[in-house]
Write a protein that holds these residues in place. Structure first.
Motif, PDB file in Angstrom:
ATOM      1  N   GLN A  93       0.840  -1.190   0.000  1.00 49.55           N
ATOM      2  CA  GLN A  93       0.000   0.000   0.000  1.00 49.55           C
ATOM      3  C   GLN A  93       0.880   1.248   0.000  1.00 49.55           C
ATOM      4  O   GLN A  93       2.056   1.194   0.379  1.00 49.55           O
ATOM      5  N   THR A 125      -5.903   6.145   1.466  1.00 60.39           N
ATOM      6  CA  THR A 125      -5.186   4.954   1.962  1.00 60.39           C
ATOM      7  C   THR A 125      -4.440   5.226   3.272  1.00 60.39           C
ATOM      8  O   THR A 125      -3.731   4.342   3.761  1.00 60.39           O
ATOM      9  N   LYS A 128      -4.813   2.722   5.938  1.00 56.76           N
ATOM     10  CA  LYS A 128      -4.330   1.391   5.586  1.00 56.76           C
ATOM     11  C   LYS A 128      -2.831   1.268   5.823  1.00 56.76           C
ATOM     12  O   LYS A 128      -2.327   0.164   6.044  1.00 56.76           O
ATOM     13  N   SER A 131      -1.740   2.555  11.194  1.00 52.02           N
ATOM     14  CA  SER A 131      -2.796   1.893  11.978  1.00 52.02           C
ATOM     15  C   SER A 131      -3.301   2.799  13.091  1.00 52.02           C
ATOM     16  O   SER A 131      -3.234   2.458  14.270  1.00 52.02           O
ATOM     17  N   ARG A 139     -12.980   3.444   7.740  1.00 54.18           N
ATOM     18  CA  ARG A 139     -11.568   3.581   7.356  1.00 54.18           C
ATOM     19  C   ARG A 139     -11.389   3.537   5.842  1.00 54.18           C
ATOM     20  O   ARG A 139     -10.475   4.163   5.303  1.00 54.18           O
ATOM     21  N   GLU A 140     -12.245   2.780   5.147  1.00 55.22           N
ATOM     22  CA  GLU A 140     -12.107   2.621   3.703  1.00 55.22           C
ATOM     23  C   GLU A 140     -12.582   3.860   2.942  1.00 55.22           C
ATOM     24  O   GLU A 140     -12.066   4.197   1.887  1.00 55.22           O
TER      25      GLU A 140
END
Length: 809
Positions: A93, A125, A128, A131, A139-140
């Motif tokens: 990522q 992102t 991702k 943390s 979160r997405e």
């Protein structure tokens, strides 16, 4: 048996209160200082380790040499991150951050703005890669849509109180409204991202869609997959350069990557582990001011030195007092005590004393912690609720006690009982060489710290007093001038009417240092890659040079009576040197305003300003240009003294009248300048503090040794006085032994200190010289301190009535 050891140890400590106090207090000082420095070092080493995949996260750094400038950047081109994600399966990522500085923020339905210091654009992102717990939101999706924002828990409370912030609007800079789609946990203070409280969706930032391989503006992070070797992965950057960057270079310069490299220029990318950024990275465009691994090493060594000096004191005093315990050892051995039993007895006393000292050290550290935090700019705490902390202390106390008491224990237990009881053993020679070596060692450290303190103080004073080529004193900076909208000029003119205001300028660029705006320029008609010059371009107004106190080397600054100045440019001497012009005035250069190469602007050089320090003194003065353009970041006023506080109040009243609902924020340029060197100032203050403590600890030991020496030679002093010796003779006699040791320490400490401080000064492009008199002064200070310490006991012994010492004879 252990109970008996403890009982005898307690009796001996009580019997010799003076020496017990010197040992306990000296060891407690050393342990407390060591404890505080350890907390500092552990805090510095813990940065960014709380993230779940911290061991697999890397930031891309860029190193560029082009147009006479070397740049070490913490940023990369905007397309690089997702190109790597697309082309290389090793990348799990990626995320980009674009630091947006301070912004005015308010709830959409309100009119009152608040100032938000650290606002960043971030890719969706972000969560991702890092943390960071998201307390509200998905979160997405939190940063996926344009004009969305994720705020910290602290900001949620600040802007919305107890209300649910989700779906509500925040207006940034009175222009764009962002919808709150998430609330994240406050970022840990032990992170290089620590001050970020607001993340704007990257899709809202037009820069992120330029696909420009030549502009480096994005802090770029990679999360590599398990087992990927970062060093091997770095080899892929060459492929990226050949495949993507080379095309941009051809379109921009008409030259291939190989041709550019042959001319001595280069562009390189590398990876730095996330956990090393705070202590190992000091590049342009860092998200935050980072620490320095050198200072961590220095303080770790200082902590070790302090603890060692305290242990040396114990060993010195214990071996020096050996004659008082000699008969005790002789009697014990005569009665059948084994040497191991005696060693255990003396080690028990040492460990017991160590634990007494440790208890006092924890108390001292607890009391000094607020002062230390203020000094170091930290928020460390004693982890008194953690069992591991107490276990570590217990183990440390035991180790220190054993190490400090080991030599005295084996030294004392080795006495021959027959010779001791017959008074036929010479005790002083047995430990004399070691004591002398330890005293020398103590003062080698003290001399090094004295020299280090002096050099750091001189360098910081040099920074404060060096002529920088611009005015930094009495310069009032009013922030966020864009909040005045179209009244900036009127505000400037009204403030200029105040009696204590001399000049004013409106600009976003300040030499303290300002943010970089690197542009590439070419002489007109010579757009070859080896003719380009890379320099900063500052947008200023007509009053910039006058207000800042800049001096012209040749030509003139911008003037309103010359309409052609709209395409004029003023460069500094460094830029003129890179261009190679003997007489730059009238020469034409051109550059582009964007990466698409659509907005070419030709400039005529109208003046050359003398070099001034617009960056840290750690860097050489680079190429700089000034162009006439509207820039409303700050309004800077040159004051002429008088009642500064009253002037600021008057400026604030005008601000509130012309910009109602906008926060009034100001600062002074000399404060900005000092902030650049805040890290060095803190290091200097901490260094001075612990250097002083080391000298105090050393003097405690020296005081005890001189007291013992005077006590041991009491009868000799009595005889000398009866035979006509003066007080001065006696003081000289007792001081001579220690003076010799201090001189040896000075001779050893000076070259070591010279090497260390020379390395530290090399971090500065502009620094003081290590003059001989600095080392001479440090030696004189060490000798003076030692003599003052020794003289108290020497004079006391010299003034004693000789009848008292000779009566027993």
């Amino acid at each position: 048996m252990l109970r008996n050891y403890i009982k005898i140890a307690w009796r001996n400590l009580r019997k010799h209160k003076f020496y017990s106090f010197l040992n306990i207090f000296g060891l407690a000082l050393g342990l407390a200082s060591c404890l505080l420095i350890t907390l500092y070092v552990v805090d510095e080493l813990s940065y960014d380790k709380s993230f779940e995949h911290a061991d697999r996260i890397y930031r891309i750094n860029a190193d560029i040499r082009f147009g006479g400038a070397d740049m070490s950047l913490a940023v990369a081109p905007d397309p690089l991150a997702f190109t790597l994600k697309k082309d290389y399966p090793q990348v799990e990522q990626v995320v980009r951050l674009r630091e947006n500085g301070s912004q005015l923020v308010r709830r959409s339905e309100n009119t009152e703005n608040l100032k938000e210091e650290h606002v960043c654009f971030a890719d969706s992102t972000f969560f991702k890669v890092f943390s960071l717990p998201l307390l509200m939101g998905d979160r997405e999706k939190a940063l996926k849509d344009p004009y969305t924002v994720v705020i910290s828990q602290s900001d949620a409370l600040k802007y919305f109180g107890n209300e649910n912030p989700m779906g509500k609007g925040l207006t940034v800079d009175n222009e764009q409204t962002y919808t709150v789609t998430g609330v994240m946990q406050d970022i840990s203070a032990q992170s290089h991202l620590r001050d970020i409280n607001m993340l704007l969706s990257m899709s809202s930032n037009p820069e992120s869609r330029l696909n420009g391989w030549g502009s480096h503006n994005f802090n770029t992070y990679l999360l590599l997959k398990e087992g990927v070797d970062p060093k091997q992965f770095e080899n892929n950057f060459e492929t990226v350069l050949q495949k993507y960057t080379a095309k941009w270079l051809v379109s921009f310069l008409g030259a291939s990557l190989d041709e550019i490299r042959k001319s001595g220029s280069y562009l390189r990318y590398s990876l730095i582990p996330l956990t090393k950024i705070h202590l190992h990275s000091d590049r342009t465009a860092e998200i935050n001011v980072n620490g320095n691994i050198q200072y961590v090493y220095i303080f770790a060594v200082v902590a070790l030195f302090l603890l060692t000096i305290a242990c040396v004191n114990f060993m010195n005093l214990a071996t020096a007092r050996s004659s008082n315990r000699a008969k005790e050892v002789g009697v014990r051995k005569a009665l059948g005590s084994e040497r191991s039993s005696l060693v255990n007895q003396f080690l028990t006393e040492s460990v017991m004393l160590s634990f007494f000292s440790l208890a006092k050290a924890v108390t001292l550290a607890y009391l000094a912690l607020p002062l230390f935090n203020n000094l170091a700019g930290k928020q460390v705490e004693l982890p008194i609720r953690e069992i591991g902390f107490w276990v570590s202390l217990f183990v440390t106390g035991g180790i220190v006690g054993v190490l400090a008491g080991s030599y005295p224990a084996f030294f004392l237990s080795a006495f021959n009982p027959l010779k001791v009881l017959k008074n036929s053993v010479e005790l002083q020679g047995k430990g004399g060489y070691l004591r002398n070596a330890l005293v020398v060692f103590q003062f080698v450290i003290s001399v090094m710290l004295i020299i280090g303190t002096g050099v750091i103080y001189r360098q910081l004073n040099f920074i404060q007093t060096k002529k920088l080529g611009f005015n930094k004193d009495q310069m009032l900076i009013v922030n966020d001038a864009y909040a005045l909208d179209n009244q900036v000029k009127a505000f400037k003119e009204q403030v200029m009417r105040l009696p204590n205001v001399e000049n004013a300028t409106v600009t976003s660029f300040l030499p303290t240092p300002s943010s970089r705006t690197d542009h590439t320029f070419f002489p007109v008609g010579q757009m070859q890659q080896d003719k380009g010059i890379n320099m900063q371009k500052w947008a200023v107004d007509y009053d910039f040079a006058k207000t800042m106190g800049l001096q012209m080397a040749t030509g003139r600054p911008f003037q309103e009576e010359f309409p052609s100045d709209s395409t004029g440019i003023v460069i500094n001497e460094a830029a003129a040197k890179v261009l190679g012009y003997a007489d730059p005035i009238g020469k034409k250069i051109f550059g582009y305003e964007d990466q698409e190469l659509k907005q070419r602007i030709d400039y005529t050089i109208i003046g050359v300003v003398k070099n001034f320090h617009f960056e840290s003194l750690k860097k050489n003065i680079g190429a700089l240009s000034l162009v006439l353009s509207r820039s409303s970041g700050n309004v800077v006023f040159k004051l002429n003294g008088g009642d500064v506080a009253r002037t600021v109040d008057q400026v604030e009243l005008l601000w509130k009248k012309m910009a109602p609902g906008q926060p009034f924020s100001y600062r002074f340029m000399d404060e900005d300048f000092n902030n650049v060197y805040r890290s060095e100032q803190r290091v200097g203050q901490i260094f001075i503090t612990f250097a002083t403590i080391s000298i105090i600890i050393g003097c405690l030991g020296l005081f005890g040794l001189s007291a013992y020496t005077a006590e041991r030679r009491t009868k000799e002093i009595g005889v000398r006085k009866v035979l006509g010796a003066s007080v001065t003779n006696i003081v000289a006699l007792l001081s001579k032994e220690f003076l010799r040791l201090i001189i040896i320490a000075i001779l050893i400490g000076i070259p070591i200190a010279w090497f260390g401080m020379n390395q530290w000064l090399n971090d500065f492009a502009y620094h003081v010289d290590l003059a001989w008199w600095m080392f001479f002064a440090a030696g004189a200070v060490a000798i003076t301190i030692a003599l003052l310490t020794v003289s108290f006991q020497s004079i006391k012994a010299a003034l004693m009535n000789p009848i008292r010492s000779l009566r027993s004879e």
